[in-house]
Design a protein around this motif. Structure first.
Motif, PDB file in Angstrom:
ATOM      1  N   ARG A 103       0.881  -1.248  -0.015  1.00  0.00           N
ATOM      2  CA  ARG A 103       0.455   0.633   0.208  1.00  0.00           C
ATOM      3  C   ARG A 103       1.006   0.998   0.303  1.00  0.00           C
ATOM      4  O   ARG A 103       0.538   2.463  -0.955  1.00  0.00           O
ATOM      5  CB  ARG A 103      -1.410  -0.184   1.410  1.00  0.00           C
ATOM      6  N   ARG A 104       2.030   1.123   0.731  1.00  0.00           N
ATOM      7  CA  ARG A 104       2.819   2.151   0.571  1.00  0.00           C
ATOM      8  C   ARG A 104       3.227   2.710  -0.578  1.00  0.00           C
ATOM      9  O   ARG A 104       3.870   3.924  -1.292  1.00  0.00           O
ATOM     10  CB  ARG A 104       3.958   2.281   2.192  1.00  0.00           C
ATOM     11  N   GLN A 105       3.923   1.317  -1.178  1.00  0.00           N
ATOM     12  CA  GLN A 105       4.265   1.733  -2.482  1.00  0.00           C
ATOM     13  C   GLN A 105       3.772   2.221  -3.408  1.00  0.00           C
ATOM     14  O   GLN A 105       3.863   3.015  -4.220  1.00  0.00           O
ATOM     15  CB  GLN A 105       5.325  -0.067  -2.480  1.00  0.00           C
ATOM     16  N   ALA A 106       2.029   1.877  -3.367  1.00  0.00           N
ATOM     17  CA  ALA A 106       1.617   2.104  -4.430  1.00  0.00           C
ATOM     18  C   ALA A 106       1.025   3.696  -3.702  1.00  0.00           C
ATOM     19  O   ALA A 106       0.614   4.730  -5.150  1.00  0.00           O
ATOM     20  CB  ALA A 106       0.057   1.151  -4.195  1.00  0.00           C
ATOM     21  N   LEU A 107       1.104   4.214  -3.170  1.00  0.00           N
ATOM     22  CA  LEU A 107       0.821   5.520  -2.515  1.00  0.00           C
ATOM     23  C   LEU A 107       2.210   5.852  -2.639  1.00  0.00           C
ATOM     24  O   LEU A 107       1.699   7.500  -4.242  1.00  0.00           O
ATOM     25  CB  LEU A 107       0.312   5.662  -1.385  1.00  0.00           C
ATOM     26  N   SER A 108       2.937   5.523  -3.006  1.00  0.00           N
ATOM     27  CA  SER A 108       4.504   6.702  -3.451  1.00  0.00           C
ATOM     28  C   SER A 108       4.269   6.833  -4.721  1.00  0.00           C
ATOM     29  O   SER A 108       5.225   8.062  -5.554  1.00  0.00           O
ATOM     30  CB  SER A 108       5.735   5.663  -2.170  1.00  0.00           C
ATOM     31  N   ALA A 109       3.847   6.169  -5.575  1.00  0.00           N
ATOM     32  CA  ALA A 109       3.979   5.926  -6.929  1.00  0.00           C
ATOM     33  C   ALA A 109       3.245   6.796  -7.451  1.00  0.00           C
ATOM     34  O   ALA A 109       3.186   7.308  -8.376  1.00  0.00           O
ATOM     35  CB  ALA A 109       3.589   4.736  -7.772  1.00  0.00           C
ATOM     36  N   PHE A 110       1.959   7.230  -6.750  1.00  0.00           N
ATOM     37  CA  PHE A 110       1.009   8.196  -7.846  1.00  0.00           C
ATOM     38  C   PHE A 110       0.967   9.462  -6.579  1.00  0.00           C
ATOM     39  O   PHE A 110      -0.063  10.437  -6.533  1.00  0.00           O
ATOM     40  CB  PHE A 110      -0.651   7.252  -7.212  1.00  0.00           C
ATOM     41  N   ASP A 111       1.864   9.672  -5.320  1.00  0.00           N
ATOM     42  CA  ASP A 111       1.468  10.572  -5.334  1.00  0.00           C
ATOM     43  C   ASP A 111       2.869  11.682  -5.117  1.00  0.00           C
ATOM     44  O   ASP A 111       3.512  12.152  -5.823  1.00  0.00           O
ATOM     45  CB  ASP A 111       2.829  10.299  -3.536  1.00  0.00           C
TER      46      ASP A 111
END
Length: 64
Positions: free
Chosen positions: A54-62
């Motif tokens: 989830r954190r990796q996904a959020l950072s990819a779209f941040d």
């Protein structure tokens, strides 16, 4: 929990899981307490990996 703490936690869980499974191979299986601990480790590992994803996904779209 920062990302490096999550990956450190995952590594610790994997290490303990490996120790339990290796011990089981050398000692003819797991005790009931070890089986419970293994199930708990598996649950915690699933949660930690999910959090990391989830954190990796959020950072990819941040956008920040």
């Amino acid at each position: 929990m920062p990302g490096h703490e999550v990956t450190d936690r995952i590594a610790d869980l994997i290490d303990e899981e490996h120790r339990l499974r290796t011990g089981a191979l050398h000692h003819g299986g797991l005790t009931p307490a070890e089986r419970l601990r293994l199930k708990d480790l598996e649950r915690q590992l699933d949660e930690a990996v999910d959090l990391l994803h989830r954190r990796q996904a959020l950072s990819a779209f941040d956008d920040d």
